[in-house]
Design a protein around this motif. Sequence first.
Motif, PDB file in Angstrom:
ATOM      1  N   MET A   1       0.840  -1.181   0.000  1.00 14.38           N
ATOM      2  CA  MET A   1       0.000   0.000   0.000  1.00 14.38           C
ATOM      3  C   MET A   1       0.878   1.234   0.000  1.00 14.38           C
ATOM      4  SD  MET A   1      -2.774   1.115   2.816  1.00 14.38           S
ATOM      5  CE  MET A   1      -2.261   2.638   3.546  1.00 14.38           C
ATOM      6  N   GLY A   2       1.427   1.561  -1.148  1.00 13.79           N
ATOM      7  CA  GLY A   2       2.222   2.759  -1.266  1.00 13.79           C
ATOM      8  C   GLY A   2       1.332   3.954  -1.506  1.00 13.79           C
ATOM      9  N   VAL A   3       1.884   4.886  -2.232  1.00 11.70           N
ATOM     10  CA  VAL A   3       1.149   6.089  -2.567  1.00 11.70           C
ATOM     11  C   VAL A   3       0.244   5.769  -3.765  1.00 11.70           C
ATOM     12  CG1 VAL A   3       2.295   7.533  -4.303  1.00 11.70           C
ATOM     13  CG2 VAL A   3       1.880   8.438  -2.087  1.00 11.70           C
ATOM     14  N   SER A   4      -0.910   6.372  -3.794  1.00 11.94           N
ATOM     15  CA  SER A   4      -1.839   6.167  -4.902  1.00 11.94           C
ATOM     16  C   SER A   4      -1.220   6.692  -6.193  1.00 11.94           C
ATOM     17  CB  SER A   4      -3.149   6.907  -4.615  1.00 11.94           C
ATOM     18  OG  SER A   4      -3.991   6.870  -5.732  1.00 11.94           O
ATOM     19  N   LYS A   5      -1.427   5.968  -7.276  1.00 17.92           N
ATOM     20  CA  LYS A   5      -0.867   6.369  -8.577  1.00 17.92           C
ATOM     21  C   LYS A   5      -1.369   7.748  -9.016  1.00 17.92           C
ATOM     22  CE  LYS A   5       1.362   2.531  -9.086  1.00 17.92           C
ATOM     23  NZ  LYS A   5       2.693   2.513  -8.567  1.00 17.92           N
ATOM     24  N   THR A  17       8.468   1.737  -0.422  1.00 13.05           N
ATOM     25  CA  THR A  17       7.486   2.129   0.586  1.00 13.05           C
ATOM     26  C   THR A  17       7.770   1.321   1.840  1.00 13.05           C
ATOM     27  OG1 THR A  17       5.790   2.671  -1.031  1.00 13.05           O
ATOM     28  CG2 THR A  17       5.034   2.187   1.188  1.00 13.05           C
ATOM     29  N   VAL A  18       7.830   2.008   2.977  1.00 15.32           N
ATOM     30  CA  VAL A  18       8.060   1.330   4.255  1.00 15.32           C
ATOM     31  C   VAL A  18       7.055   1.827   5.280  1.00 15.32           C
ATOM     32  CG1 VAL A  18      10.533   0.951   3.889  1.00 15.32           C
ATOM     33  CG2 VAL A  18       9.782   3.010   5.039  1.00 15.32           C
ATOM     34  N   ARG A  19       6.844   1.012   6.270  1.00  9.04           N
ATOM     35  CA  ARG A  19       6.134   1.432   7.478  1.00  9.04           C
ATOM     36  C   ARG A  19       7.020   0.984   8.633  1.00  9.04           C
ATOM     37  NH1 ARG A  19       2.322  -1.943   5.114  1.00  9.04           N
ATOM     38  NH2 ARG A  19       0.929  -0.188   4.975  1.00  9.04           N
ATOM     39  N   THR A  20       6.689   1.411   9.812  1.00  6.10           N
ATOM     40  CA  THR A  20       7.545   1.078  10.945  1.00  6.10           C
ATOM     41  C   THR A  20       7.613  -0.433  11.139  1.00  6.10           C
ATOM     42  OG1 THR A  20       5.731   1.318  12.513  1.00  6.10           O
ATOM     43  CG2 THR A  20       7.110   3.247  12.141  1.00  6.10           C
ATOM     44  N   HIS A  21       8.650  -0.861  11.817  1.00  5.16           N
ATOM     45  CA  HIS A  21       8.863  -2.278  12.103  1.00  5.16           C
ATOM     46  C   HIS A  21       7.677  -2.830  12.883  1.00  5.16           C
ATOM     47  CE1 HIS A  21      10.829  -5.834  13.872  1.00  5.16           C
ATOM     48  NE2 HIS A  21      11.630  -5.775  12.819  1.00  5.16           N
ATOM     49  N   VAL A  22       7.404  -4.086  12.699  1.00  5.36           N
ATOM     50  CA  VAL A  22       6.266  -4.726  13.356  1.00  5.36           C
ATOM     51  C   VAL A  22       6.420  -4.731  14.885  1.00  5.36           C
ATOM     52  CG1 VAL A  22       7.117  -7.105  13.284  1.00  5.36           C
ATOM     53  CG2 VAL A  22       4.666  -6.652  13.037  1.00  5.36           C
ATOM     54  N   LYS A  23       7.620  -4.434  15.378  1.00  6.88           N
ATOM     55  CA  LYS A  23       7.807  -4.379  16.835  1.00  6.88           C
ATOM     56  C   LYS A  23       6.924  -3.308  17.473  1.00  6.88           C
ATOM     57  CE  LYS A  23      11.548  -1.115  17.740  1.00  6.88           C
ATOM     58  NZ  LYS A  23      12.881  -0.928  18.250  1.00  6.88           N
ATOM     59  N   ALA A  24       6.477  -2.339  16.690  1.00  2.00           N
ATOM     60  CA  ALA A  24       5.581  -1.297  17.201  1.00  2.00           C
ATOM     61  C   ALA A  24       4.243  -1.882  17.649  1.00  2.00           C
ATOM     62  CB  ALA A  24       5.359  -0.234  16.140  1.00  2.00           C
ATOM     63  N   TYR A  78       5.629   5.532   4.641  1.00  2.00           N
ATOM     64  CA  TYR A  78       6.645   6.441   4.114  1.00  2.00           C
ATOM     65  C   TYR A  78       7.012   5.914   2.737  1.00  2.00           C
ATOM     66  CZ  TYR A  78       7.003   7.789   8.981  1.00  2.00           C
ATOM     67  OH  TYR A  78       6.719   8.216  10.239  1.00  2.00           O
ATOM     68  N   THR A  79       6.824   6.741   1.724  1.00  2.00           N
ATOM     69  CA  THR A  79       7.101   6.339   0.350  1.00  2.00           C
ATOM     70  C   THR A  79       8.187   7.234  -0.218  1.00  2.00           C
ATOM     71  OG1 THR A  79       4.809   5.637   0.060  1.00  2.00           O
ATOM     72  CG2 THR A  79       6.089   6.005  -1.938  1.00  2.00           C
ATOM     73  N   VAL A  80       9.167   6.607  -0.852  1.00  2.00           N
ATOM     74  CA  VAL A  80      10.222   7.341  -1.541  1.00  2.00           C
ATOM     75  C   VAL A  80      10.005   7.138  -3.034  1.00  2.00           C
ATOM     76  CG1 VAL A  80      12.705   7.581  -1.894  1.00  2.00           C
ATOM     77  CG2 VAL A  80      11.829   6.980   0.368  1.00  2.00           C
ATOM     78  N   THR A  81       9.890   8.249  -3.749  1.00  3.77           N
ATOM     79  CA  THR A  81       9.798   8.184  -5.204  1.00  3.77           C
ATOM     80  C   THR A  81      11.115   8.711  -5.772  1.00  3.77           C
ATOM     81  OG1 THR A  81       8.923  10.410  -5.596  1.00  3.77           O
ATOM     82  CG2 THR A  81       7.325   8.668  -5.035  1.00  3.77           C
ATOM     83  N   ASN A  82      11.218   8.751  -7.072  1.00  2.00           N
ATOM     84  CA  ASN A  82      12.428   9.295  -7.677  1.00  2.00           C
ATOM     85  C   ASN A  82      12.514  10.816  -7.546  1.00  2.00           C
ATOM     86  OD1 ASN A  82      10.222   9.435  -9.489  1.00  2.00           O
ATOM     87  ND2 ASN A  82      11.609   9.682 -11.222  1.00  2.00           N
ATOM     88  N   VAL A 139      12.471   1.848  11.324  1.00  2.00           N
ATOM     89  CA  VAL A 139      12.452   1.536   9.893  1.00  2.00           C
ATOM     90  C   VAL A 139      13.132   0.190   9.685  1.00  2.00           C
ATOM     91  CG1 VAL A 139      13.278   2.257   7.616  1.00  2.00           C
ATOM     92  CG2 VAL A 139      12.528   3.968   9.269  1.00  2.00           C
ATOM     93  N   PRO A 140      12.426  -0.785   9.096  1.00  2.00           N
ATOM     94  CA  PRO A 140      13.073  -2.071   8.807  1.00  2.00           C
ATOM     95  C   PRO A 140      14.202  -1.880   7.785  1.00  2.00           C
ATOM     96  CG  PRO A 140      10.686  -2.229   8.567  1.00  2.00           C
ATOM     97  CD  PRO A 140      11.025  -0.780   8.714  1.00  2.00           C
TER      98      PRO A 140
END
Length: 167
Positions: A1-5, A17-24, A78-82, A139-140
Amino acid sequence: MGVSKKLLIEGEHEVLTVRTHVKALFVAFLVLVVAAAGGGFGAAVTDGALRTVVLVAAFVVILVWAVLPFLRWLTWTYTVTNRRLIEQKGLLTRTGRVIPLNRINDVSFEKHLSDRLLGCGTLIVHDASEQAGLRIHDVPRVEDVHRQLTSLVFAAHHPTMTSDEQI
């Protein structure tokens, strides 16, 4: 589930695209187990209206302290694009922060002992704005994310350099 196109600019593509580690979700998981066990035990040893109260109380505890934290975790990405770094969060009301890569001054990371054991860390992004830097906790694979983001930031600051010149 990144950013919508539909939110991407022409020529922009998603890099990661990342989300926090599952340890949260550790505390939420413990609450779920304890509340389910307590509610089940309470329902088994009571009857009538008291059983209903025990089950409703267990349901509310699970909803508020287990399901809602999970949904918050699931929808905070958190999504990183170019071209930019995008933070999106929220269940009912979505909010976000966008940092263009060419405005980022510094990218660093921190890893404490527990982070090293779990394979995560904190990514710190400083940009050329009045706002405080963006600290992304848990961040994983933080080194990989740091390396990719640093490479993209360098390319945004030096668009005419070839990959051989960057090394």
